[in-house]
Design an enzyme around this catalytic site. Structure first.
Site, PDB file in Angstrom:
ATOM      1  N   ASP A   1     -61.446 -79.869 -26.656  1.00 41.20           N
ATOM      2  CA  ASP A   1     -62.910 -79.802 -26.540  1.00 41.20           C
ATOM      3  C   ASP A   1     -63.481 -81.153 -26.927  1.00 41.20           C
ATOM      4  OD1 ASP A   1     -65.792 -78.903 -26.920  1.00 41.20           O
ATOM      5  OD2 ASP A   1     -64.832 -76.978 -26.513  1.00 41.20           O
TER       6      ASP A   1
ATOM      7  N   GLU B   1     -67.058 -82.010 -31.575  1.00 42.95           N
ATOM      8  CA  GLU B   1     -66.258 -82.244 -32.777  1.00 42.95           C
ATOM      9  C   GLU B   1     -66.362 -81.111 -33.802  1.00 42.95           C
ATOM     10  OE1 GLU B   1     -65.974 -85.578 -36.362  1.00 42.95           O
ATOM     11  OE2 GLU B   1     -67.830 -85.270 -35.247  1.00 42.95           O
TER      12      GLU B   1
ATOM     13  N   ILE C   1     -62.850 -84.094 -20.612  1.00 46.58           N
ATOM     14  CA  ILE C   1     -61.996 -83.794 -19.458  1.00 46.58           C
ATOM     15  C   ILE C   1     -62.271 -84.708 -18.269  1.00 46.58           C
ATOM     16  CG2 ILE C   1     -61.661 -81.376 -20.117  1.00 46.58           C
ATOM     17  CD1 ILE C   1     -63.761 -80.628 -17.999  1.00 46.58           C
TER      18      ILE C   1
ATOM     19  N   SER D   1     -65.460 -69.612 -13.832  1.00 43.35           N
ATOM     20  CA  SER D   1     -66.625 -69.980 -13.041  1.00 43.35           C
ATOM     21  C   SER D   1     -67.794 -69.061 -13.402  1.00 43.35           C
ATOM     22  CB  SER D   1     -66.304 -69.913 -11.544  1.00 43.35           C
ATOM     23  OG  SER D   1     -67.363 -70.477 -10.783  1.00 43.35           O
TER      24      SER D   1
ATOM     25  N   LYS E   1     -73.568 -68.008 -10.901  1.00 42.34           N
ATOM     26  CA  LYS E   1     -74.548 -68.973 -10.393  1.00 42.34           C
ATOM     27  C   LYS E   1     -73.962 -69.873  -9.301  1.00 42.34           C
ATOM     28  CE  LYS E   1     -77.321 -69.057 -14.621  1.00 42.34           C
ATOM     29  NZ  LYS E   1     -76.678 -67.872 -15.227  1.00 42.34           N
TER      30      LYS E   1
ATOM     31  N   LYS F   1     -70.357 -75.967  -9.906  1.00 44.05           N
ATOM     32  CA  LYS F   1     -69.294 -74.991 -10.132  1.00 44.05           C
ATOM     33  C   LYS F   1     -68.719 -74.496  -8.805  1.00 44.05           C
ATOM     34  CE  LYS F   1     -68.044 -73.535 -13.567  1.00 44.05           C
ATOM     35  NZ  LYS F   1     -66.929 -73.998 -14.424  1.00 44.05           N
TER      36      LYS F   1
ATOM     37  N   ASN G   1     -73.716 -63.369 -17.093  1.00 40.52           N
ATOM     38  CA  ASN G   1     -74.077 -63.812 -18.435  1.00 40.52           C
ATOM     39  C   ASN G   1     -73.224 -63.113 -19.489  1.00 40.52           C
ATOM     40  OD1 ASN G   1     -76.826 -65.429 -18.069  1.00 40.52           O
ATOM     41  ND2 ASN G   1     -76.829 -63.712 -16.651  1.00 40.52           N
TER      42      ASN G   1
ATOM     43  N   SER H   1     -72.998 -65.546 -26.193  1.00 39.72           N
ATOM     44  CA  SER H   1     -72.474 -66.893 -25.972  1.00 39.72           C
ATOM     45  C   SER H   1     -73.532 -67.926 -26.324  1.00 39.72           C
ATOM     46  CB  SER H   1     -72.031 -67.064 -24.516  1.00 39.72           C
ATOM     47  OG  SER H   1     -73.137 -66.934 -23.643  1.00 39.72           O
TER      48      SER H   1
ATOM     49  N   THR I   1     -89.281 -66.108 -18.590  1.00 36.05           N
ATOM     50  CA  THR I   1     -89.709 -66.982 -17.490  1.00 36.05           C
ATOM     51  C   THR I   1     -90.482 -66.225 -16.424  1.00 36.05           C
ATOM     52  OG1 THR I   1     -87.573 -66.678 -16.399  1.00 36.05           O
ATOM     53  CG2 THR I   1     -87.797 -68.574 -17.857  1.00 36.05           C
TER      54      THR I   1
END
Length: 641
Positions: A334, A337, A363, A427, A430, A442, A469, A473, A494
């Site tokens: 990752d 840090e 990556i 993936s 979206k 993606k 979703n 997360s 929204t």
């Protein structure tokens, strides 16, 4: 301080008093002894039928007995203890004091008789016996009264602070949980009764508590019911039953609490920390997909595994689940840090026998990745590293390309080059008919991975998983709403019509792991997400579950769709076909694909544009790679014209 004054904290509660000064206790004890002397006089005169009141008028007797009592009170310190905390030792001190006082007064009375020829106390032996009993009992009763008063005051005060709740159900689990609560007065809950749908228990009692019917709850208001909430054991009911009950309770303004089954408790005292408010995740969570597949263990046992994005929400859960399969090595990669350090500490603590390597790397840097493939000979690669926040990537499309496309390309080509057995990419829904840059990147990554599957000399099985979703997360809507509710609102949405699919982190990771064993190479696995959830309904429920009323206590405001955001997410494109698997909840999407030569050319072009920070060129190339990509509520909408 001001807040405490106005909230009523300035009122003095007797149960809050620390203790009475010792001299006041001493005076009260002397008054009690005086009362005992008078009572003894009254009783003896009644028993002897005396009409002269010789006892009541004998002032010297009163002074002598009070003086002797005072001496022995000081000797035995009967006044020094805190009365509400009196123990057997304090009772024994009272007994010694009254006994010594009685014996001493008897001796004084006899000496007085020898010196004067008269008795200071008439009928002294019966009188002293009555005085001994009366003084000890009255002094003891005073302390017992104070002790009980403070106990009842604490209990009353605690009961007014305890939540009045019903227990849902009358089965063994419900009764066991209720019994545990009733037997533990320290718990902040008061069991009022039980609630059931059955009609044949209206006049019955359980544990001395009445049984309420559903009709009683439906036909009464919260004020009439005198209830704060309802306690339920989640394991006792299905998701549909849970939702139906919760809808009723929230409609009545009742809080909903969750309790574990008694079998899940190692110790009944753990119930205090185990009872919690019902969370929205409890209502959205479904029965997890479980596939009994020995191949899952075989593919990981004593194997070397790479997990990118291993410090993120999905990646860290994949790390946890893979660690239970006894691989020879887990490399957790990752670029964040602090989260990487946190997962390192957790894994070394939970799985001390598993060999881990924690790598801080980006990556998009192939030169940083290739030595890992050379050194560790990976058998499985789980690719969960990605940029996923729609508005941020909409503003920085070049960054999305460098991580989501270039990063995926680096990992996929290295996996193929170094003979990795399986490459599983995470993936998103979206990526289906994307309306934003993130989803388009993606989808481009999906196309590259699928195309690489069919290249010459490739032996790696490339597998893609696609889901909606994920509850809890990083950056998901539910933690965001929770923070807004804790701050007193407003909760921002929204659009009133926006809907989303939801799944839990364990479910998502289970899909990823199972897809790695089910896939033959080149598939896109999609998950049956159930019914989509309207975000407005989600917000209202969360507000109610927190004990507030939507748009009364907590306002709901609409901010408008964010750049690239759409009202409805989809798991399958219009022209995609699906294939069933042996699990009805998992499907294979047969999306249109692209020749490797074409997608490689496109990815090379878009990566160069991203390195030059050419935002418009990046988005234009994305629209060529993904023709169904139509920008929504974005500055890039002009490119579609």
């Amino acid at each position: 301080m001001k807040k405490n004054i106005y909230s009523g904290d300035y009122l003095m509660s007797l149960s809050d008093l620390r203790y009475l000064p010792r001299w006041i206790v001493l005076i009260i004890d002397l008054l009690i002894v005086t009362l005992a002397i008078a009572f003894s006089c009254f009783l003896i005169e009644k028993l002897t039928h005396s009409t002269h009141h010789v006892f009541f008028h004998n002032l010297y007797m009163y002074l002598t007995i009070l003086g002797v009592s005072l001496v022995f009170m000081v000797v035995f310190h009967t006044y020094s203890g805190i009365i509400r905390h009196s123990t057997f030792i304090d009772l024994f001190k009272l007994l010694l004091m009254t006994f010594c006082t009685t014996i001493t007064v008897g001796l004084i009375n006899y000496i007085y008789y020898l010196g004067t020829g008269q008795w200071l106390i008439m009928l002294w032996l019966p009188y002293l016996l009555v005085f001994f009993a009366a003084s000890f009992i009255l002094l003891f009763m005073f302390r017992l009264f104070v002790k009980e008063f403070f106990y009842l005051a604490r209990m009353f005060r605690r009961s007014t602070l305890r939540k009045r709740i019903l227990v849902l159900g009358i089965d063994e689990q419900a009764v066991a949980v209720a019994s545990t609560i009733i037997e533990n007065p320290t718990l902040p809950y008061h069991i009022v009764g039980f609630l059931t749908q059955r009609q044949d228990y209206k006049r019955a009692n359980l544990l001395g508590k009445p049984i309420y019917s559903v009709e009683k709850i439906e036909s009464s208001t919260k004020a009439e019911l005198l209830l704060d909430g309802v306690l339920l054991v989640k394991e006792m009911m299905t998701k549909e039953e849970l939702n139906a009950w919760v809808n009723l309770f929230l409609e009545k303004g009742l809080q909903v609490f969750m309790a574990p089954s008694v079998q899940q408790l190692k110790n009944p005292s753990d119930l205090q920390t185990s009872i919690r408010k019902l969370e929205i995740e409890d209502l959205l969570n479904r029965k997890p997909i479980t596939i009994v597949n020995d191949d899952l263990k075989i593919r990981h046992f004593e194997k070397s595994v790479l997990i990118t994005g291993g410090a993120g929400s999905i990646g860290s859960e994949i790390v946890r689940q893979v660690a239970t399969l006894n691989p020879s090595l887990i490399v957790v990669l990752d670029q964040a840090e602090t989260p990487l350090y946190e997962i390192e500490m957790e894994m070394k603590s939970k799985f001390p026998d598993i060999h881990f390597e924690f790598v801080l790397a980006d990556i998009s840097n192939r030169h940083r990745l290739e030595p890992l493939f050379q050194k560790y000979n990976f058998s499985m690669v789980y690719h969960a590293a990605a940029y996923k926040h729609v508005p941020l990537i909409e503003e920085n499309p070049h960054e999305g390309v460098l991580v989501n496309i270039l990063g995926t390309k680096n990992l996929a080509t290295l996996s193929s080059q170094y003979g990795v057995n399986r490459f599983v990419m995470v993936s998103t829904d979206k990526a289906v008919k994307p309306t934003n840059v993130m989803g388009a990147t993606k989808r481009a990554a999906e196309l590259f991975v699928q195309a690489l599957q069919n290249t010459e000399n490739n032996k790696t099985k490339f597998i893609t998983t696609r889901f909606g979703n994920v509850l809890g997360s990083n950056g998901s809507v539910i933690p965001h709403f929770k923070k807004q509710i804790e701050k007193g609102g407003p909760v921002t949405i929204t659009h009133p019509d926006i809907v989303r699919y939801f799944m839990t982190i364990p479910e998502a990771c289970d899909l990823v792991l199972q897809a790695g064993t089910m896939g033959k190479g080149g598939e896109i696995f999609v998950f049956d997400m159930g019914e989509p959830v309207k975000i407005l309904d989600l917000a209202k429920r969360m507000i109610k579950l927190s004990g507030f009323e939507p748009n009364v206590d907590i306002k709901i405001t609409y901010t408008g769709l964010r750049p690239g955001e759409k009202l409805y997410e989809e798991l399958l494109s219009d022209d995609a076909k699906t294939l069933a698997t042996h699990n009805e909840k998992i499907l294979i999407s047969k999306d249109p694909n692209m020749e490797f030569k074409a997608i490689e050319q496109y990815t090379n072009q878009i990566i160069k544009a991203a390195l030059r920070r050419e935002k418009i060129q990046v988005v234009l190339l994305l629209k060529e790679i993904v023709p169904e990509f139509k920008s929504n509520n974005s500055i890039y909408e002009v490119l579609d014209k």
